[in-house]
Design an enzyme around this catalytic site. Structure first.
Site, PDB file in Angstrom:
ATOM      1  N   GLU A 191      -9.756  -9.889  -8.083  1.00  0.00           N
ATOM      2  CA  GLU A 191      -8.807  -8.801  -7.821  1.00  0.00           C
ATOM      3  C   GLU A 191      -7.605  -8.862  -8.769  1.00  0.00           C
ATOM      4  O   GLU A 191      -7.128  -7.822  -9.250  1.00  0.00           O
ATOM      5  CB  GLU A 191      -8.384  -8.842  -6.354  1.00  0.00           C
ATOM      6  CG  GLU A 191      -9.559  -8.485  -5.430  1.00  0.00           C
ATOM      7  CD  GLU A 191      -9.265  -8.621  -3.941  1.00  0.00           C
ATOM      8  OE1 GLU A 191      -8.144  -8.995  -3.557  1.00  0.00           O
ATOM      9  OE2 GLU A 191     -10.188  -8.324  -3.152  1.00  0.00           O
ATOM     10  N   TYR A 243     -12.454  -1.370  -3.858  1.00  0.00           N
ATOM     11  CA  TYR A 243     -12.980  -1.575  -2.495  1.00  0.00           C
ATOM     12  C   TYR A 243     -14.507  -1.443  -2.438  1.00  0.00           C
ATOM     13  O   TYR A 243     -15.058  -1.174  -1.356  1.00  0.00           O
ATOM     14  CB  TYR A 243     -12.332  -0.583  -1.533  1.00  0.00           C
ATOM     15  CG  TYR A 243     -10.957  -1.002  -1.041  1.00  0.00           C
ATOM     16  CD1 TYR A 243     -10.795  -2.155  -0.262  1.00  0.00           C
ATOM     17  CD2 TYR A 243      -9.827  -0.244  -1.312  1.00  0.00           C
ATOM     18  CE1 TYR A 243      -9.536  -2.538   0.212  1.00  0.00           C
ATOM     19  CE2 TYR A 243      -8.569  -0.625  -0.836  1.00  0.00           C
ATOM     20  CZ  TYR A 243      -8.443  -1.773  -0.073  1.00  0.00           C
ATOM     21  OH  TYR A 243      -7.202  -2.150   0.407  1.00  0.00           O
ATOM     22  N   HIS A 247      -2.283  -5.318   1.417  1.00  0.00           N
ATOM     23  CA  HIS A 247      -3.617  -5.893   1.194  1.00  0.00           C
ATOM     24  C   HIS A 247      -3.450  -7.351   0.808  1.00  0.00           C
ATOM     25  O   HIS A 247      -2.472  -7.719   0.157  1.00  0.00           O
ATOM     26  CB  HIS A 247      -4.323  -5.158   0.042  1.00  0.00           C
ATOM     27  CG  HIS A 247      -5.532  -5.909  -0.474  1.00  0.00           C
ATOM     28  ND1 HIS A 247      -6.763  -5.803   0.115  1.00  0.00           N
ATOM     29  CD2 HIS A 247      -5.663  -6.818  -1.490  1.00  0.00           C
ATOM     30  CE1 HIS A 247      -7.623  -6.603  -0.529  1.00  0.00           C
ATOM     31  NE2 HIS A 247      -6.974  -7.227  -1.501  1.00  0.00           N
ATOM     32  N   ASN A 286      -2.028   0.214   6.722  1.00  0.00           N
ATOM     33  CA  ASN A 286      -1.506  -1.056   7.256  1.00  0.00           C
ATOM     34  C   ASN A 286      -0.649  -1.834   6.275  1.00  0.00           C
ATOM     35  O   ASN A 286      -0.594  -3.068   6.323  1.00  0.00           O
ATOM     36  CB  ASN A 286      -2.650  -1.894   7.826  1.00  0.00           C
ATOM     37  CG  ASN A 286      -3.730  -2.174   6.805  1.00  0.00           C
ATOM     38  OD1 ASN A 286      -3.598  -1.797   5.643  1.00  0.00           O
ATOM     39  ND2 ASN A 286      -4.789  -2.834   7.226  1.00  0.00           N
ATOM     40  N   LYS A 316       0.818  -1.211   0.000  1.00  0.00           N
ATOM     41  CA  LYS A 316       0.000   0.000   0.000  1.00  0.00           C
ATOM     42  C   LYS A 316       0.862   1.276   0.000  1.00  0.00           C
ATOM     43  O   LYS A 316       2.063   1.231   0.306  1.00  0.00           O
ATOM     44  CB  LYS A 316      -0.927  -0.028   1.224  1.00  0.00           C
ATOM     45  CG  LYS A 316      -1.999  -1.131   1.160  1.00  0.00           C
ATOM     46  CD  LYS A 316      -2.966  -1.013   2.330  1.00  0.00           C
ATOM     47  CE  LYS A 316      -4.078  -2.044   2.257  1.00  0.00           C
ATOM     48  NZ  LYS A 316      -5.060  -1.862   3.370  1.00  0.00           N
TER      49      LYS A 316
HETATM   50  P1  ADP Z   1      -8.065  -6.565   5.547  1.00  0.00           P
HETATM   51  O1  ADP Z   1      -7.257  -5.603   4.707  1.00  0.00           O
HETATM   52  O2  ADP Z   1      -7.267  -7.131   6.680  1.00  0.00           O
HETATM   53  O3  ADP Z   1      -8.745  -7.637   4.712  1.00  0.00           O
HETATM   54  P2  ADP Z   1     -10.686  -5.286   5.752  1.00  0.00           P
HETATM   55  O4  ADP Z   1     -11.037  -6.002   4.482  1.00  0.00           O
HETATM   56  O5  ADP Z   1     -11.613  -5.440   6.904  1.00  0.00           O
HETATM   57  O6  ADP Z   1      -9.221  -5.700   6.260  1.00  0.00           O
HETATM   58  O7  ADP Z   1     -10.539  -3.728   5.475  1.00  0.00           O
HETATM   59  C1  ADP Z   1      -9.941  -3.269   4.280  1.00  0.00           C
HETATM   60  C2  ADP Z   1      -9.007  -2.133   4.610  1.00  0.00           C
HETATM   61  O8  ADP Z   1      -9.776  -1.039   5.105  1.00  0.00           O
HETATM   62  C3  ADP Z   1      -7.994  -2.419   5.720  1.00  0.00           C
HETATM   63  O9  ADP Z   1      -6.849  -3.116   5.286  1.00  0.00           O
HETATM   64  C4  ADP Z   1      -7.654  -1.012   6.172  1.00  0.00           C
HETATM   65  O10 ADP Z   1      -6.751  -0.364   5.275  1.00  0.00           O
HETATM   66  C5  ADP Z   1      -9.017  -0.319   6.084  1.00  0.00           C
HETATM   67  N1  ADP Z   1      -9.730  -0.382   7.358  1.00  0.00           N
HETATM   68  C6  ADP Z   1     -10.329  -1.470   7.923  1.00  0.00           C
HETATM   69  N2  ADP Z   1     -10.886  -1.168   9.099  1.00  0.00           N
HETATM   70  C7  ADP Z   1     -10.647   0.156   9.306  1.00  0.00           C
HETATM   71  C8  ADP Z   1     -10.958   1.079  10.344  1.00  0.00           C
HETATM   72  N3  ADP Z   1     -11.651   0.692  11.419  1.00  0.00           N
HETATM   73  N4  ADP Z   1     -10.541   2.354  10.211  1.00  0.00           N
HETATM   74  C9  ADP Z   1      -9.859   2.760   9.117  1.00  0.00           C
HETATM   75  N5  ADP Z   1      -9.512   1.941   8.092  1.00  0.00           N
HETATM   76  C10 ADP Z   1      -9.899   0.660   8.189  1.00  0.00           C
HETATM   77 MG    MG Z   2     -10.210  -7.472   3.286  1.00  0.00          MG
END
Ligand code: ADP
Ligand code: MG
Length: 142
Positions: free
Chosen positions: A131, A54, A120, A117, A14
């Protein structure tokens, strides 16, 4: 691609990690983790492209923040091959919130917040296929 899809997943390094100069460090972890790189390129998504990627999260409160962030700077998109690739890549990434990520995971080492984070990863083989197709043409997969 369809006959091998169980061995493929999709990943993104990212914008936070690319901006911080962590691209090489993340790639090193991926290769040491036993993944084969089948596709890799540096892209800079438009806001519309990030919203499309997304779309599943469009009702979530963080959708605007997430899609602004993902289109804020370049990222690296990846097609990764390994037996059980979807789970193996999610295990190597670690929990969404780096504060909850296990030691040794990429998010523990490189992520700064739940939103920014570092990486992805697809959450299912079906989504991996969707994807990979969103970002790569057949010619771009080796
Ligand atoms: P993952 O990436 O672990 O699959 P999710 O699919 O739940 O997680 O969420 C997609 C992305 O959205 C996350 O990687 C993160 O960048 C963002 N995200 C998820 N939850 C939050 C939150 N509570 N606040 C801000 N950004 C979030
Ligand atoms: Mg996810």
């Amino acid at each position: 691609m369809s006959e091998q899809i169980g061995n493929l997943t999709f990943g993104i390094i990212k914008p936070d990690a690319v901006r911080a100069g962590k691209t090489g460090g993340v790639i090193k972890r991926i290769i040491e983790g036993g993944f084969k790189l089948r596709g890799m390129k540096l892209i800079h998504m438009t806001h519309e492209e990030a919203q499309g990627f997304y779309a599943v999260h469009k009702e979530r409160p963080f959708f605007g923040e997430l899609t602004q962030f993902m289109s804020s700077a370049p990222c690296v998109v990846l097609a990764l091959e390994k037996d059980g690739a979807v789970k193996a890549w999610r295990d190597l990434m670690g929990a969404t919130d780096p504060a909850k990520a296990d030691e040794g995971t990429i998010r523990k080492e490189f992520a700064t917040s739940i939103g920014e984070n570092a990486v992805h990863g697809s959450d299912s083989e079906e989504n991996a296929r969707i994807e990979i197709s969103y970002f790569f043409s057949q010619l771009e997969l080796v």
